[in-house]
Design a protein around this motif. Structure first.
Motif, PDB file in Angstrom:
ATOM      1  N   TYR A 156       0.840  -1.197   0.000  1.00  0.00           N
ATOM      2  CA  TYR A 156       0.000   0.000   0.000  1.00  0.00           C
ATOM      3  C   TYR A 156       0.878   1.252   0.000  1.00  0.00           C
ATOM      4  O   TYR A 156       1.928   1.289   0.655  1.00  0.00           O
ATOM      5  N   LEU A 157       0.460   2.233  -0.743  1.00  0.00           N
ATOM      6  CA  LEU A 157       1.132   3.529  -0.783  1.00  0.00           C
ATOM      7  C   LEU A 157       0.343   4.501   0.082  1.00  0.00           C
ATOM      8  O   LEU A 157      -0.851   4.702  -0.134  1.00  0.00           O
ATOM      9  N   ILE A 158       1.001   5.104   1.059  1.00  0.00           N
ATOM     10  CA  ILE A 158       0.357   6.055   1.961  1.00  0.00           C
ATOM     11  C   ILE A 158       0.988   7.420   1.740  1.00  0.00           C
ATOM     12  O   ILE A 158       2.174   7.608   2.005  1.00  0.00           O
ATOM     13  N   THR A 159       0.214   8.361   1.236  1.00  0.00           N
ATOM     14  CA  THR A 159       0.729   9.722   1.074  1.00  0.00           C
ATOM     15  C   THR A 159       0.639  10.440   2.413  1.00  0.00           C
ATOM     16  O   THR A 159      -0.295  10.244   3.181  1.00  0.00           O
ATOM     17  N   GLY A 160       1.628  11.269   2.694  1.00  0.00           N
ATOM     18  CA  GLY A 160       1.656  11.940   3.986  1.00  0.00           C
ATOM     19  C   GLY A 160       1.927  10.989   5.134  1.00  0.00           C
ATOM     20  O   GLY A 160       1.440  11.180   6.255  1.00  0.00           O
ATOM     21  N   ALA A 161       2.729   9.954   4.870  1.00  0.00           N
ATOM     22  CA  ALA A 161       2.908   8.887   5.859  1.00  0.00           C
ATOM     23  C   ALA A 161       3.718   9.326   7.076  1.00  0.00           C
ATOM     24  O   ALA A 161       3.777   8.594   8.060  1.00  0.00           O
ATOM     25  N   PHE A 162       4.354  10.494   7.026  1.00  0.00           N
ATOM     26  CA  PHE A 162       5.139  10.939   8.175  1.00  0.00           C
ATOM     27  C   PHE A 162       4.321  11.806   9.124  1.00  0.00           C
ATOM     28  O   PHE A 162       4.835  12.285  10.123  1.00  0.00           O
ATOM     29  N   GLY A 163       3.041  12.033   8.795  1.00  0.00           N
ATOM     30  CA  GLY A 163       2.154  12.713   9.728  1.00  0.00           C
ATOM     31  C   GLY A 163       1.597  11.723  10.734  1.00  0.00           C
ATOM     32  O   GLY A 163       1.752  10.501  10.597  1.00  0.00           O
ATOM     33  N   GLY A 164       0.941  12.228  11.755  1.00  0.00           N
ATOM     34  CA  GLY A 164       0.421  11.351  12.807  1.00  0.00           C
ATOM     35  C   GLY A 164      -0.585  10.345  12.294  1.00  0.00           C
ATOM     36  O   GLY A 164      -0.523   9.155  12.634  1.00  0.00           O
ATOM     37  N   LEU A 165      -1.507  10.775  11.437  1.00  0.00           N
ATOM     38  CA  LEU A 165      -2.522   9.873  10.916  1.00  0.00           C
ATOM     39  C   LEU A 165      -1.904   8.848   9.978  1.00  0.00           C
ATOM     40  O   LEU A 165      -2.244   7.651  10.030  1.00  0.00           O
ATOM     41  N   GLY A 166      -0.982   9.294   9.116  1.00  0.00           N
ATOM     42  CA  GLY A 166      -0.336   8.373   8.187  1.00  0.00           C
ATOM     43  C   GLY A 166       0.444   7.292   8.912  1.00  0.00           C
ATOM     44  O   GLY A 166       0.397   6.110   8.537  1.00  0.00           O
ATOM     45  N   LEU A 167       1.158   7.653   9.970  1.00  0.00           N
ATOM     46  CA  LEU A 167       1.909   6.677  10.750  1.00  0.00           C
ATOM     47  C   LEU A 167       0.980   5.688  11.445  1.00  0.00           C
ATOM     48  O   LEU A 167       1.287   4.500  11.545  1.00  0.00           O
ATOM     49  N   ALA A 168      -0.173   6.178  11.919  1.00  0.00           N
ATOM     50  CA  ALA A 168      -1.120   5.288  12.580  1.00  0.00           C
ATOM     51  C   ALA A 168      -1.678   4.254  11.600  1.00  0.00           C
ATOM     52  O   ALA A 168      -1.812   3.070  11.937  1.00  0.00           O
ATOM     53  N   VAL A 169      -1.984   4.693  10.372  1.00  0.00           N
ATOM     54  CA  VAL A 169      -2.490   3.762   9.366  1.00  0.00           C
ATOM     55  C   VAL A 169      -1.419   2.750   8.997  1.00  0.00           C
ATOM     56  O   VAL A 169      -1.677   1.544   8.880  1.00  0.00           O
ATOM     57  N   ALA A 170      -0.188   3.217   8.804  1.00  0.00           N
ATOM     58  CA  ALA A 170       0.908   2.319   8.451  1.00  0.00           C
ATOM     59  C   ALA A 170       1.148   1.288   9.552  1.00  0.00           C
ATOM     60  O   ALA A 170       1.373   0.098   9.274  1.00  0.00           O
ATOM     61  N   ARG A 171       1.082   1.727  10.796  1.00  0.00           N
ATOM     62  CA  ARG A 171       1.297   0.808  11.920  1.00  0.00           C
ATOM     63  C   ARG A 171       0.190  -0.251  11.967  1.00  0.00           C
ATOM     64  O   ARG A 171       0.455  -1.440  12.193  1.00  0.00           O
TER      65      ARG A 171
END
Length: 218
Positions: free
Chosen positions: A195-210
């Motif tokens: 999966y590609l997550i744009t804005g992954a270094f923001g709080g929400l992006g990191l939570a989704v990635a985790r």
């Protein structure tokens, strides 16, 4: 409305300055400035001028949307102000005033562009912890100015939710209720998917990635 609030605050011996919409940054009086709507540099210049004079505000009333419902005078100018506040790293209470931004009891004469402010205001403290932001909507059916001014003056000193709607003598606040969602027939994610997550270094992006990494080994 904004002028009446200004007079009410000055009558209470509160140190107040005003920033009017204009075509360029200028100081046109001891306590009066003009700013180009949506211009971050000019907002920062105003704050720097006040800082140098030892007058950085503790409270800001953003009332331009009462007179101009355009995105330039509303959302874009609010973002410019917030970015300038972030650069100054100040602690401030920010009160945004609108007329017709939220529906309380079936109103049909709302201003959709003001809805962008309803979405933006609750996010501001998450980005800038030093800024306590709230929005007060006075509706489009204007009650006597004197009554509203007293209500708005009280809101300046009040703690409350992110969004408040004043309708006549009543003060409305939003509530959140849980909504049960049925499990989807087709899972939204698959095991070991990519999966590609744009804005992954923001709080929400990191939570989704985790979540994807733990729950789906993605």
């Amino acid at each position: 409305m904004a002028k009446a609030l200004l007079e009410r605050l000055r009558a209470a011996s509160i140190d107040v300055f005003t920033a009017r919409r204009g075509t360029r940054y200028a100081q046109i009086g001891p306590d009066t400035f003009t700013l180009t709507p949506g211009n971050t540099d000019e907002a920062a210049r105003l704050l720097a001028t006040l800082r140098d004079a030892g007058r950085l505000p503790k409270r800001i009333v953003f009332a331009w949307p009462l007179e101009d419902t355009s995105l330039e005078a509303g959302l874009f100018s609010l973002l410019a102000l917030v970015q300038a506040l972030g650069a100054e790293e100040v602690n401030v209470d920010l009160l945004v005033l609108t007329a017709g931004a939220v529906r309380v009891s079936g109103e049909t004469n709302l201003e959709p562009r003001l809805g962008t402010l309803v979405g933006a205001v609750p996010v501001i403290p998450a980005e800038l912890p030093g800024v306590r932001a709230r929005l007060v909507d006075i509706g489009t059916d204007r009650a006597p100015v004197g009554r509203f001014i007293e209500h708005l003056a009280a809101e300046l000193a009040a703690d409350g939710p992110d969004v408040v709607a004043l309708r006549g003598p009543d003060r409305w606040m939003p509530t959140v209720e849980p909504l049960h969602l049925e499990a989807p027939v087709v899972p939204a994610f698959r095991e070991r998917g990519s999966y590609l997550i744009t804005g992954a270094f923001g709080g929400l992006g990191l939570a989704v990635a985790r979540h994807l990494a733990v729950a789906y080994q993605a």
